[in-house]
Design a protein around this motif. Sequence first.
Motif, mmCIF file in Angstrom:
data_model
loop_
_atom_site.group_PDB
_atom_site.id
_atom_site.type_symbol
_atom_site.label_atom_id
_atom_site.label_comp_id
_atom_site.label_asym_id
_atom_site.label_seq_id
_atom_site.Cartn_x
_atom_site.Cartn_y
_atom_site.Cartn_z
ATOM 1 N N ARG A 102 51.476 33.049 38.684
ATOM 2 C CA ARG A 102 51.699 34.559 39.304
ATOM 3 C C ARG A 102 49.423 34.985 38.933
ATOM 4 O O ARG A 102 48.870 35.564 39.827
ATOM 5 C CB ARG A 102 52.947 35.542 39.244
ATOM 6 C CG ARG A 102 52.289 36.420 40.357
ATOM 7 C CD ARG A 102 54.205 37.195 39.971
ATOM 8 N NE ARG A 102 53.539 37.915 38.664
ATOM 9 C CZ ARG A 102 54.933 38.992 38.060
ATOM 10 N NH1 ARG A 102 56.188 38.976 38.460
ATOM 11 N NH2 ARG A 102 54.654 39.267 36.910
ATOM 12 N N ALA A 103 49.520 35.426 37.092
ATOM 13 C CA ALA A 103 48.644 35.888 37.116
ATOM 14 C C ALA A 103 47.543 35.153 37.728
ATOM 15 O O ALA A 103 46.290 35.471 38.375
ATOM 16 C CB ALA A 103 48.321 35.773 35.661
ATOM 17 N N TYR A 131 45.668 48.879 37.669
ATOM 18 C CA TYR A 131 45.214 47.666 38.485
ATOM 19 C C TYR A 131 43.954 47.549 38.671
ATOM 20 O O TYR A 131 43.709 46.692 39.578
ATOM 21 C CB TYR A 131 46.203 48.971 39.592
ATOM 22 C CG TYR A 131 45.446 49.880 40.831
ATOM 23 C CD1 TYR A 131 44.347 49.454 41.537
ATOM 24 C CD2 TYR A 131 44.972 51.038 40.423
ATOM 25 C CE1 TYR A 131 43.598 50.244 42.607
ATOM 26 C CE2 TYR A 131 44.435 51.767 40.849
ATOM 27 C CZ TYR A 131 43.855 51.758 42.606
ATOM 28 O OH TYR A 131 43.297 52.538 42.483
ATOM 29 N N VAL A 151 46.034 35.696 40.792
ATOM 30 C CA VAL A 151 44.673 37.035 40.812
ATOM 31 C C VAL A 151 43.373 36.817 41.129
ATOM 32 O O VAL A 151 42.310 37.364 41.016
ATOM 33 C CB VAL A 151 44.944 37.601 39.796
ATOM 34 C CG1 VAL A 151 44.077 39.281 39.888
ATOM 35 C CG2 VAL A 151 46.094 38.934 40.341
ATOM 36 N N PHE A 157 46.866 50.409 30.356
ATOM 37 C CA PHE A 157 48.313 50.112 30.147
ATOM 38 C C PHE A 157 48.276 51.464 29.221
ATOM 39 O O PHE A 157 49.117 52.294 29.906
ATOM 40 C CB PHE A 157 48.732 49.233 30.275
ATOM 41 C CG PHE A 157 49.321 48.526 31.340
ATOM 42 C CD1 PHE A 157 50.969 49.199 33.014
ATOM 43 C CD2 PHE A 157 48.519 47.123 32.091
ATOM 44 C CE1 PHE A 157 50.939 47.964 33.326
ATOM 45 C CE2 PHE A 157 49.036 46.684 33.538
ATOM 46 C CZ PHE A 157 49.718 47.100 33.879
ATOM 47 N N ALA A 197 43.221 45.221 36.487
ATOM 48 C CA ALA A 197 43.108 43.598 37.498
ATOM 49 C C ALA A 197 42.587 43.314 38.519
ATOM 50 O O ALA A 197 41.636 41.768 38.671
ATOM 51 C CB ALA A 197 44.725 44.032 37.876
ATOM 52 N N ARG A 198 41.842 43.710 38.809
ATOM 53 C CA ARG A 198 41.078 43.303 40.012
ATOM 54 C C ARG A 198 40.036 42.984 39.474
ATOM 55 O O ARG A 198 39.061 42.890 40.200
ATOM 56 C CB ARG A 198 40.905 45.040 40.980
ATOM 57 C CG ARG A 198 42.130 45.033 42.366
ATOM 58 C CD ARG A 198 41.276 45.928 42.847
ATOM 59 N NE ARG A 198 43.205 45.902 43.909
ATOM 60 C CZ ARG A 198 43.261 47.103 44.813
ATOM 61 N NH1 ARG A 198 42.592 48.320 45.320
ATOM 62 N NH2 ARG A 198 44.410 47.383 45.258
ATOM 63 N N ASN A 221 44.992 40.693 50.607
ATOM 64 C CA ASN A 221 46.025 40.494 51.972
ATOM 65 C C ASN A 221 45.565 41.562 52.640
ATOM 66 O O ASN A 221 46.143 42.573 51.963
ATOM 67 C CB ASN A 221 47.319 39.660 51.679
ATOM 68 C CG ASN A 221 48.038 40.155 52.529
ATOM 69 O OD1 ASN A 221 47.485 40.237 53.974
ATOM 70 N ND2 ASN A 221 48.887 38.359 52.492
ATOM 71 N N VAL A 268 43.137 39.754 33.844
ATOM 72 C CA VAL A 268 44.367 40.010 34.393
ATOM 73 C C VAL A 268 45.463 39.845 33.104
ATOM 74 O O VAL A 268 45.499 39.834 32.138
ATOM 75 C CB VAL A 268 45.337 38.741 35.263
ATOM 76 C CG1 VAL A 268 46.873 39.500 34.918
ATOM 77 C CG2 VAL A 268 44.437 39.325 36.787
ATOM 78 N N ARG A 269 46.592 40.772 32.566
ATOM 79 C CA ARG A 269 47.628 40.431 31.620
ATOM 80 C C ARG A 269 49.090 40.028 31.525
ATOM 81 O O ARG A 269 49.727 40.475 32.629
ATOM 82 C CB ARG A 269 47.408 41.531 30.945
ATOM 83 C CG ARG A 269 48.691 42.886 31.502
ATOM 84 C CD ARG A 269 48.793 43.948 30.900
ATOM 85 N NE ARG A 269 49.845 43.665 29.516
ATOM 86 C CZ ARG A 269 50.124 44.669 28.504
ATOM 87 N NH1 ARG A 269 49.770 45.342 28.728
ATOM 88 N NH2 ARG A 269 50.315 44.042 27.972
ATOM 89 N N VAL A 282 52.322 38.412 45.668
ATOM 90 C CA VAL A 282 52.030 39.565 45.687
ATOM 91 C C VAL A 282 50.498 40.240 44.439
ATOM 92 O O VAL A 282 50.248 41.198 44.545
ATOM 93 C CB VAL A 282 53.720 40.590 45.137
ATOM 94 C CG1 VAL A 282 53.078 41.569 43.862
ATOM 95 C CG2 VAL A 282 53.970 40.927 45.907
ATOM 96 N N ALA A 283 50.652 38.758 44.245
ATOM 97 C CA ALA A 283 49.016 38.643 43.355
ATOM 98 C C ALA A 283 48.259 38.267 44.134
ATOM 99 O O ALA A 283 46.699 38.485 43.476
ATOM 100 C CB ALA A 283 49.321 37.640 42.137
ATOM 101 N N ASP A 284 48.316 38.054 45.348
ATOM 102 C CA ASP A 284 46.787 37.741 46.084
ATOM 103 C C ASP A 284 46.201 39.236 46.453
ATOM 104 O O ASP A 284 46.626 40.228 46.801
ATOM 105 C CB ASP A 284 47.097 37.466 47.406
ATOM 106 C CG ASP A 284 45.939 37.213 48.359
ATOM 107 O OD1 ASP A 284 45.043 36.701 47.473
ATOM 108 O OD2 ASP A 284 46.436 36.441 49.143
ATOM 109 N N GLN A 285 44.899 39.233 45.827
ATOM 110 C CA GLN A 285 44.338 40.262 46.210
ATOM 111 C C GLN A 285 43.060 40.120 47.450
ATOM 112 O O GLN A 285 42.707 41.376 47.321
ATOM 113 C CB GLN A 285 43.371 40.320 45.275
ATOM 114 C CG GLN A 285 43.560 40.190 43.552
ATOM 115 C CD GLN A 285 44.776 41.275 43.458
ATOM 116 O OE1 GLN A 285 44.087 42.265 43.411
ATOM 117 N NE2 GLN A 285 46.206 41.097 43.063
#
Lengths: 330, 276
Positions: free
Chosen positions: B182-183, B93, B186, B72, B96-97, B126, B101-102, B121-124
């Motif tokens: 949510r984190a 991003y 991921v 960031f 995170a992938r 889809n 994850v923070r 939204v946190a699903d990688q």
Amino acid sequence: MDFIAVIRDGFLAMIGPVTAAYAVSAVSLNLQFGYTGLLNFGQVAFMMVGAYGTAITVEAGGSLWLGIPVGILTAVLLGLLLGLPTLRLRADYLAITTIALAEALRLIVRSSWAEPLTNGVFGIQGFADAFFDLNPFPGGAVYGVGTWTVTGRSLWMMIVSWTVVLLVVLLIRRLIKSPWGRVMRAIREDEDAARSLGKNVFGYKLQSLMIGGAIGAVSGILLAIEQQNVTPDAYLPRLTFILYVIVILGGAGTILGPVIGALVFQFVFFGFDSLMASAQANIDWVGDILSPAEAGQVKLILVGVGLMLLMIFRPQGMMGDLNESLIDDH
Amino acid sequence: MTIDPNALADVAAVPGVAKPDPIVTIDGLERSFGGVHAVNVDHLEIQRGTITSLIGPNGAGKTTLFNLISGFDEPDNGEWDLDGGGLVGISAYQVARRGMVRTFQLTKSLARLTVMENMHVADQTNPGETLRGALFGGWRKAEDEATEKATALLERFGLTHMADEFAGSLSGGQRKLLEVARALMVDPDVIMLDEPMAGVNPALTQSLLHHITGLREDGMTVIFIEHDMDVVQEISDWVVVLAEGSVIAEGPPASIGSNEIVIDAYLGRTHREEEE
């Protein structure tokens, strides 16, 4: 005072092709503003680029059916060029850049330097004959009942442009109801959060700008075909702000909001216009205060007042969900 | 993955010490704002599968360090890697992938999305998140699988009853829970929590603590910023102390409370002279 005539004037404007074109443009602005949170204040530039791309292609000897995709692709390219340097910056930079770019483009198009291509302030006329050649309704005939009528040309234009509205709404609906649309809304809510969850925020914003730009171009092309005319001064910043009024009126971040907003806006705008003209001519004291030209301007004041009332009593717009709008951001 | 709970037992409590199995390694990381050295970390290793607390006085550079290694913010100098893969120049991003994850000090719930949508939204995985997938479909199966996974996570964090509510309508504590849940969507190897207990009532703090130790039991590495020394003593395996951007001490929690350098950093160098 003929109130039936006032309603009729509002109604005929409401169902007309200009309303449909506004609705298309508002739908694209809603994708950017309502769903992605992008402040594009240069929507009119995408409409202009679409219209000019089409008209210039026809002028250069291409067919209209080639001109339309050229116009749309030019707008997509504009979205890309605009987005690359600005989308990494804070949201307000995009707003400033887009409004400046829209005005700069308009001034370039009307400059004598660009005249060989754009014909400067005079614009380009009569490039859409191929479209009206397809009109199955005899142009001279009128359709309707009593004084509630439209010409065959208008009817043809209306059918095509409202079909386009339907297709664009279905497209946006499919996109927004998908996981892609969910990511867009996540970016609108908090782009750092979206980033921290592995979403390429920049890429998504760019897609929103380019898709919105393409749809904006379609709207510009519809308007240009309807008028058989493109002139630079039809693309003043005011048009962008009218579109924002439409989006907010109907409900930003709703699928049908922009279309409902366009219908209501046009009905109220032209209804008021007719009302004021009629009052000026038929009511003595109104005629004493206002000249016919002044009466025409009052509608702008009334639209402003109407918008203020709407913001006070229904901030979520006509289609919006009040609960959703009451949620604070943090 | 096997995690040895006593892996850090023989590691010396000195700044920059090597760990037996580091998952995150930081070297020469520097970031200045104007003339202020916000972060200046020579060397730091985070042991895999542990809970590492990052503590330090206000302005010590803890959040800046988080921002740097999560992509960031960009450092002036230095490099760092996650499980051997360099992260220099990698955007947030992508970090995170890659499995790190923070969360944020000020909770970032996606207010006008429902709790379940927040999880999605946190699903990688889809395919419907690409334009092509959105247009041509074929993402329902992935969506259903993600829903199943999200449902289990919400259950674990006690948010099941809120699944269809807007995240913006959650209480502050519930938002913290949602952010952690949510984190986890991921599937991270490393989870970085920036003051997860800030502004949370004592009862919920206990439940959050329980959840955080649960992450370690699931094989994750947890790095978290915390001010409350009781909390730090209770759950961390290792404590890293930052002051003025540098690591001034690190070691097992028991060694930190009595460390004079740390006391000095928190209370100022003059306090002992005054006492004497």
